[in-house]
Every structure is written in C-alpha cells, then in structure tokens.
Design an enzyme around this catalytic site. Structure first.
Site, PDB file in Angstrom:
ATOM      1  N   CYS A   6       1.365  -0.830   0.108  1.00 21.77           N
ATOM      2  CA  CYS A   6      -0.003   0.426   0.398  1.00 21.77           C
ATOM      3  C   CYS A   6       1.594   1.418   0.078  1.00 21.77           C
ATOM      4  O   CYS A   6       0.897   1.984  -0.687  1.00 21.77           O
ATOM      5  CB  CYS A   6      -0.481   0.240   1.314  1.00 21.77           C
ATOM      6  SG  CYS A   6      -1.921  -1.644   1.426  1.00 21.77           S
ATOM      7  N   HIS A  99      -0.579 -10.358  -4.699  1.00 11.39           N
ATOM      8  CA  HIS A  99       0.154  -9.646  -5.140  1.00 11.39           C
ATOM      9  C   HIS A  99       0.231 -11.551  -6.599  1.00 11.39           C
ATOM     10  O   HIS A  99       0.585 -12.179  -6.496  1.00 11.39           O
ATOM     11  CB  HIS A  99       1.137  -9.474  -4.780  1.00 11.39           C
ATOM     12  CG  HIS A  99       1.750  -9.775  -3.725  1.00 11.39           C
ATOM     13  ND1 HIS A  99       1.402 -10.133  -2.536  1.00 11.39           N
ATOM     14  CD2 HIS A  99       3.349 -10.641  -4.286  1.00 11.39           C
ATOM     15  CE1 HIS A  99       2.528 -11.432  -1.903  1.00 11.39           C
ATOM     16  NE2 HIS A  99       3.506 -11.277  -3.063  1.00 11.39           N
TER      17      HIS A  99
END
Length: 113
Positions: A6, A99
C-alpha cells in the site's frame, strides 16, 4: 495501515514501476528470482487469495490481462513465463497484500520449491 505494498502504491516507498492503471500497480521485484521478475498488485488492499470475494474477485481477471500485456512488452511471452501467487505462511506469502509474481527470461524448474 502498515502495508508495504500500500505504501508503494501511494509513493511513500520507491519502486521501479512498469505499469499502473486505476486497478493495479506493477513493479520490478527488488530481489529478482529470474531475469524478468515483476510483481502485479491490486490497488485495493486485499490481504491474500483467501480474502477474495464475489465483489473483489474481478481484479484477478484484470491482473491476468495485465500479465499478458507485460509478458509481451518485456519479451517473455513467446519463450514462456510463470505467474505465481503465494497464499499464507505455508505458501510463502511474506507481504499480506494479494500479489502475483511474473517470472521469465530463463527456463524455470518444476517443482518450484
């Protein structure tokens, strides 16, 4: 939130960006396991594949569209490549943000490890 990915998306931590759109961000892995090693992450924080829901799952299809685009742009589509998602501690997930690793540029062994 104290999520590494993030912070990368927000520009708080530098990265070597290869692609960005409204849904995903892709950048070169700082510890590459192959000549081409790119991470593709959703901009929305999703902790892992276990946290996918009917509402947020469409981003995975978009990620694979981006994978194909990047594989072509990075010159690994023809020779082949691998897409990896690690989920949970036993799966090798070290960052708690969904991811996918795009790996290519050399022959990849199986099983991976």
């Amino acid at each position: 939130m104290d999520c590494l990915f993030c912070k990368i998306i927000k520009g708080e931590i530098p990265s070597n960006k290869v692609y960005e759109d409204e849904k995903v961000y892709a950048f070169h892995d700082i510890s590459p396991a192959a000549p081409v090693h790119v991470l593709i992450i959703p901009k929305d924080h999703i902790p892992s594949a276990n946290a996918l829901t009917e509402e947020n799952a469409p981003v995975v299809g978009h990620i694979f569209h981006v994978v194909a685009k990047l594989a072509n742009e990075l010159g690994i589509a023809e020779g082949g490549y691998r897409v990896v998602n690690n989920c949970g501690e036993d799966g090798g997930q070290t960052v708690q943000h969904l991811h996918f690793h795009l790996l290519g540029g050399r022959s990849l062994n199986w099983p991976p490890g």
